[in-house]
Write a protein that holds these residues in place. Structure first.
Motif, PDB file in Angstrom:
ATOM      1  N   ARG A 241      -7.215   5.800  -3.269  1.00  0.00           N
ATOM      2  CA  ARG A 241      -7.787   4.690  -2.510  1.00  0.00           C
ATOM      3  C   ARG A 241      -8.403   3.633  -3.425  1.00  0.00           C
TER       4      ARG A 241
ATOM      5  N   ARG B  96      -5.737   1.710  -5.189  1.00  0.00           N
ATOM      6  CA  ARG B  96      -5.061   0.749  -4.304  1.00  0.00           C
ATOM      7  C   ARG B  96      -5.942  -0.476  -4.061  1.00  0.00           C
TER       8      ARG B  96
ATOM      9  N   ALA C   8      -1.132   6.385  -6.378  1.00  0.00           N
ATOM     10  CA  ALA C   8      -2.412   5.685  -6.473  1.00  0.00           C
ATOM     11  C   ALA C   8      -3.351   6.148  -5.371  1.00  0.00           C
TER      12      ALA C   8
ATOM     13  N   VAL D 282      -4.030  -3.560  -5.422  1.00  0.00           N
ATOM     14  CA  VAL D 282      -3.334  -4.185  -4.290  1.00  0.00           C
ATOM     15  C   VAL D 282      -4.255  -5.132  -3.519  1.00  0.00           C
TER      16      VAL D 282
ATOM     17  N   ALA E 248       2.267   1.780  -3.445  1.00  0.00           N
ATOM     18  CA  ALA E 248       1.230   2.274  -4.356  1.00  0.00           C
ATOM     19  C   ALA E 248       0.903   3.734  -4.081  1.00  0.00           C
ATOM     20  N   GLU E 249       0.919   4.118  -2.799  1.00  0.00           N
ATOM     21  CA  GLU E 249       0.639   5.509  -2.450  1.00  0.00           C
ATOM     22  C   GLU E 249       1.753   6.428  -2.928  1.00  0.00           C
TER      23      GLU E 249
ATOM     24  N   TYR F  87       0.827  -1.207   0.000  1.00  0.00           N
ATOM     25  CA  TYR F  87       0.000   0.000   0.000  1.00  0.00           C
ATOM     26  C   TYR F  87       0.861   1.257   0.000  1.00  0.00           C
TER      27      TYR F  87
END
Length: 324
Positions: free
Chosen positions: A226, A229, A224, A233, A219-220, A216
């Motif tokens: 919410r 993700r 990305a 993910v 990805a952040e 996460y």
């Protein structure tokens, strides 16, 4: 020199690990306490799951309870021929598959969606309140749940009251929803979702808890949001759980339930509410046609086994997780 070779050979032989049956019995001895703990379950499984399969012979007889097994009249596949030529059984089979299919689709979509949303909540108190509220209906018996559904959908129920307030219908034109046959499948599907939604999310939430938080964070960092993700993910992280549960549910497509249909059915919606379990009850208990009831139940079990193997084979060919 020869002694060294012999000692080396003997040491190599001793280092070789046992294979096949030797390995199986070695593990059996090592895990003997677990084996002993499983003995009561195996006895229960044999007595209540495998031993009753002897009763399947009834499907090939013109069974009469007063006669012994040797005195029964054998009729071969006559009961199955009657089933497949009976319009009522074809209607019941249609209802069973339709009800199971609706429950499967709605159950999967709503449970996964709710689990994704709960997983994104940061407020612990609000998250627990939502989980508690959605879990509670699962612990109601279908007798109570069916009473709530009937009261809600009654002509003087809250649905009709809201429709009158919103101007969708006039007063005096209230709808008896359970009296509309074509609406029964939708009512049953929504009622099942309402009752089991929170409970069905538990497995998905547990699977999401095993996903590495670093994914996460990465990805952040990549920008990305919410929803991105969740898509890239969370869903891939629980894909194996989704596939296994999907295989199990496909294997249970012939098990559309009994209590809900039995409690919500009436003379007006019987053509859409009666499923195989109610069909077996009517023929086996009400009409004492035990052979036909066993044949219908046997057909349901065999189809479920075939569906389970097909779903597992498809998952295997696609390289996904599978049961066996």
């Amino acid at each position: 020199m020869e002694s060294n070779i012999e000692s080396a050979t003997s040491s190599m032989a001793s280092d070789q690990k046992p294979t096949g049956l030797k390995l199986f019995f070695k593990k059996l001895v090592q895990q003997r306490m677990l084996v002993l703990m499983s003995v009561p379950f195996l006895i229960w499984l044999f007595l209540f799951k495998y031993l009753p399969l002897w009763g399947w012979t009834t499907a090939f007889q013109k069974y009469r309870p007063a006669k012994s097994f040797k005195e029964q009249e054998w009729v071969g596949f006559d009961q199955f021929k009657f089933l497949f030529h009976d319009d009522r059984f074809m209607r019941v089979l249609r209802n069973t598959l339709a009800q199971s299919g609706i429950n499967l689709v709605l159950g999967f979509i709503t449970a996964i969606t709710l689990a994704l949303l709960l997983n994104e909540l940061r407020g612990i108190l609000f998250k627990r309140i939502v989980q508690t509220v959605t879990y509670m209906p699962h612990f109601l018996s279908w007798v109570v749940a069916a009473g709530i559904i009937q009261a809600t959908l009654a002509p003087d129920g809250i649905i009709n009251v809201l429709m009158i307030k919103l101007g969708m219908i006039e007063k005096g034109q209230e709808l008896l929803f359970l009296g509309i046959p074509e609406d029964f499948w939708t009512i049953l599907g929504l009622g099942t979702v309402w009752k089991d939604l929170g409970w069905n999310t538990i497995v998905y939430l547990a699977a999401m808890a095993t996903i590495d938080p670093a994914q996460y964070e990465a990805a952040e960092i990549d920008g990305a949001g919410r929803f991105r993700r969740m898509w890239n993910v969370t869903l891939p992280g629980i894909k194996s759980v989704i596939v296994v549960l999907l295989i199990l549910n496909i294997g249970n497509l012939m098990e559309s339930g009994f209590e809900a249909q039995y409690l919500l059915k009436n003379g007006m919606n019987i053509d859409y509410s009666e499923n195989i379990d109610i069909f077996v009850l009517n023929y086996g208990i009400n009409q004492s046609n035990f052979s036909l009831a066993v044949a219908a139940g046997m057909f349901k079990s065999l189809v479920s086994i075939v569906l389970l193997f097909i779903a597992n084979s498809i998952a295997k060919r696609a390289g996904e997780s599978r049961l066996f």
